[in-house]
Scaffold this active site. Structure first.
Site, PDB file in Angstrom:
ATOM      1  N   HIS A   1       0.777  -1.164   0.110  1.00  0.00           N
ATOM      2  CA  HIS A   1      -0.141   0.022   0.031  1.00  0.00           C
ATOM      3  C   HIS A   1       1.031   1.109   0.146  1.00  0.00           C
ATOM      4  CE1 HIS A   1       0.558   0.632   4.488  1.00  0.00           C
ATOM      5  NE2 HIS A   1       0.403  -0.794   4.307  1.00  0.00           N
TER       6      HIS A   1
ATOM      7  N   ASP B 227       0.359   4.182   1.401  1.00  0.00           N
ATOM      8  CA  ASP B 227       0.304   5.292   2.501  1.00  0.00           C
ATOM      9  C   ASP B 227       1.151   4.733   3.773  1.00  0.00           C
ATOM     10  OD1 ASP B 227      -1.883   3.347   2.613  1.00  0.00           O
ATOM     11  OD2 ASP B 227      -2.789   4.385   4.173  1.00  0.00           O
TER      12      ASP B 227
ATOM     13  N   ASP C 262       6.211   0.206   7.084  1.00  0.00           N
ATOM     14  CA  ASP C 262       4.824  -0.412   6.887  1.00  0.00           C
ATOM     15  C   ASP C 262       4.243   0.711   5.973  1.00  0.00           C
ATOM     16  OD1 ASP C 262       2.323  -1.069   6.761  1.00  0.00           O
ATOM     17  OD2 ASP C 262       2.028  -0.871   9.283  1.00  0.00           O
TER      18      ASP C 262
ATOM     19  N   GLU D 268      -4.737   2.192   3.005  1.00  0.00           N
ATOM     20  CA  GLU D 268      -4.915   1.071   3.584  1.00  0.00           C
ATOM     21  C   GLU D 268      -5.073   1.430   5.098  1.00  0.00           C
ATOM     22  OE1 GLU D 268      -3.281  -2.606   5.682  1.00  0.00           O
ATOM     23  OE2 GLU D 268      -2.633  -0.485   5.894  1.00  0.00           O
ATOM     24  N   GLU D 269      -4.229   2.209   5.673  1.00  0.00           N
ATOM     25  CA  GLU D 269      -4.194   2.241   7.082  1.00  0.00           C
ATOM     26  C   GLU D 269      -5.516   3.034   7.673  1.00  0.00           C
ATOM     27  OE1 GLU D 269      -2.017   1.012   8.596  1.00  0.00           O
ATOM     28  OE2 GLU D 269      -0.005   1.082   7.764  1.00  0.00           O
TER      29      GLU D 269
ATOM     30  N   ASP E 183       3.415  -7.335   3.386  1.00  0.00           N
ATOM     31  CA  ASP E 183       2.827  -6.260   4.574  1.00  0.00           C
ATOM     32  C   ASP E 183       2.712  -6.988   5.713  1.00  0.00           C
ATOM     33  OD1 ASP E 183       2.151  -3.928   5.740  1.00  0.00           O
ATOM     34  OD2 ASP E 183       0.025  -4.215   5.148  1.00  0.00           O
TER      35      ASP E 183
ATOM     36  N   HIS F 202       3.223   1.630  13.622  1.00  0.00           N
ATOM     37  CA  HIS F 202       2.294   2.683  13.965  1.00  0.00           C
ATOM     38  C   HIS F 202       2.561   3.377  15.156  1.00  0.00           C
ATOM     39  CE1 HIS F 202      -1.246   0.311  11.813  1.00  0.00           C
ATOM     40  NE2 HIS F 202      -0.181   0.307  11.052  1.00  0.00           N
TER      41      HIS F 202
END
Length: 525
Positions: free
Chosen positions: A117, A119, A156, A186-187, A210, A500
């Site tokens: 992804h 983002d 990520d 995606e996030e 991922d 994250h």
């Protein structure tokens, strides 16, 4: 060259007569007018291949790509595709698909999707002045680990983009037809995978890059759903013998609300509300403002509030908060060693409006009652969380308290159950509540040909069997699989810790390991 792509949708952009700039075809395109992040090179010795991947990742990291702001990174990849005369399509959702012809002699091999992804989650420490809308991510090397300067690293999932680019342009890599699928947002809810147009992807095999452990193949994931709550507040002038106070909970570890929920890390919103609720038991307390959390898929690291309380009770409040800080640090000494609680008087202000006493109590009760953490573990795989919820964000704006909760489960009926419970709590408080449609879980297929081949290749390369697991996090495979029945999928990736959060870091030796694995899978499948 792959066949010319006929327009599968109005938004499709087939490239047949590109006039690319003169660019070294072995190297990815550099983004124009973008400051390159300054970073000291790693003391860990990277080989030529791994260094090329890291250099590509560094170029990607110089481009802002917060969820919803993927336009620049998409254009970067389109320029790269044009420079190599690869066909590309941008669908209506904003996903990018790049079609790459088979290597000579590999034309009869099956088409494989390499998927990641565009983002990243944008988190930073309170002392960082990083602007994710324009600043490059600055790399920090720490022995065998790569991290960022007080922000999320974005491995990520930027490392997936970098690996796919390098595989596609590495003349030594033998592969059948490839489709590079890069999705948006995606996030923040798997928006790109949800909006992926059918008919664009032709492959029957998909490798999602991922996952975050280099010795694990992921073959299943949880589904998820978000809930938004809105509670109307009422205000009045507080008595003149009340003083304004500011309290902040900070320094928590945070982390991924799926992968790290099992670690029992503290949630800053919950700790803040716990302290405020206990102060309310001592004396009258009138809330004015609350703010905590930054993303639906991150465990809140910081939360703060302002309130009014009787001036003659301030010494008691200060003492009470000091005691609360001590017992909270004791409770979370292993998971959140940097936990801190600060409280201070605020300057006297002419605006002395605060929530009415009973409204303050209802707001605190609502926040206190919100579930957070592990709800149930899998009975099939006890080490795996089956169902959880994350009290992700809480804030006050324009006379309303807003709450954002994110739920996950590998059992969709239990995902509905925990969501309905949260909705019921909100309604009991008199709040408005709405939950999104969510996304499906990805059911494991332990007998797939793709998984069998990947396990065999892994053991031949590294001399041991990989772990095969389902994870308590959302992957796009569930949605993509729903759109393409019969597609065989697997997820893998280099080792990444604490995604994250600003503590995100990537294990450098795992980059070459996964790249070698991907090369062999492409050659043998």
């Amino acid at each position: 060259m792959a066949k010319e792509i006929k327009k599968p949708a109005k938004a499709a952009k087939p490239v047949t007569k590109a006039a690319p700039k003169k660019i070294d075809a072995s190297k990815p395109v550099k983004q124009a007018k973008t400051e390159k992040p300054a970073a000291k090179k790693s003391s860990f010795q990277l080989d030529t291949t791994a260094q090329r991947i890291i250099d590509t990742f560094e170029q990607i990291s110089a481009i802002p790509r917060e969820s919803g702001n993927e336009e620049q990174i998409r254009h970067f990849l389109i320029d790269w595709a044009r420079s190599h005369k690869f066909l590309y399509i941008t669908d209506k959702a904003g996903n990018l698909i790049i079609k790459i012809a088979a290597s000579k002699g590999m034309e009869k091999h099956p088409t494989i999707v390499l998927q990641g992804h565009l983002d990243m989650v944008c988190e930073k420490t309170p002392d960082s002045d990083h602007d994710f809308s324009k600043d490059p991510i600055r790399f920090v090397y720490d022995g065998e680990w790569l991290k960022a300067d007080r922000t999320t690293l974005g491995a990520d999932n930027g490392i997936a983009i970098a690996m796919a680019m390098c595989l596609a342009t590495d003349s030594k890599v033998k592969h059948g037809p490839l489709e590079l699928l890069f999705t948006i947002e995606e996030e923040t809810g798997l928006t790109g995978a949800r909006g992926l147009e059918t008919g664009i992807i032709e492959a029957k095999y998909l490798i999602n890059i991922d996952s975050e452990r280099d010795d694990v193949f992921t073959v299943g994931c949880a589904g998820g759903k978000d809930t938004h709550i809105e509670f109307d507040l009422g205000y009045e002038e507080v008595p003149y013998d009340y003083r304004g106070m500011h309290i902040k909970v900070s320094g928590l570890t945070g982390g991924h609300s799926g992968e790290n929920i099992i670690d029992e890390r503290a949630n800053a919103i919950r700790l803040l509300v716990r302290i405020l609720h206990s102060i309310r038991d001592l004396c009258d307390l009138r809330l004015t403002w609350v703010k905590g959390g930054t993303a639906h898929n991150a465990i809140p690291r910081d939360a703060e509030a302002t309130f009014f309380a009787p001036i003659d009770r301030l010494p008691e409040i200060m003492s009470h908060v000091a005691m609360a800080k001590a017992y909270l640090k004791s409770e979370f000494e292993r998971t959140d060693p940097e936990l801190n609680v600060l409280i201070a008087e605020m300057p006297i202000t002419p605006d002395r409006r605060a929530m009415m006493s009973y409204i303050t109590m209802k707001a605190l009760d609502l926040l206190y009652a919100m579930p957070h953490g592990v709800v149930a573990r899998s009975t099939d795989m006890p080490h795996l969380v089956e169902t959880s919820s994350n009290l992700a964000k809480a804030w006050i704006d324009n006379g309303k308290l807003f709450i954002h909760s994110s739920q996950r489960s590998s059992v969709m009926t239990r995902l509905d159950a925990i969501t309905h419970r949260i909705e019921a709590i909100a309604r009991l408080a008199g709040a408005r509540v709405q939950s999104g449609a969510g996304y499906p879980s990805w059911r494991p297929d332990f007998n797939s040909k793709l998984l069998s081949a990947c396990k065999k290749i892994y053991k031949s390369l590294f001399g041991s069997d990989p772990k095969v697991e389902a994870i308590h996090a959302g992957l796009e495979c569930g949605l993509i699989g729903n759109l393409h029945p019969g597609m065989q999928m697997i997820s893998l990736g280099p080792t990444i810790k604490n995604p994250h959060s600003p503590d995100e870091r990537m294990y450098l030796p795992s980059i070459n390991k996964i790249y070698k694995l991907l090369i062999q899978i492409l050659a043998e499948l």
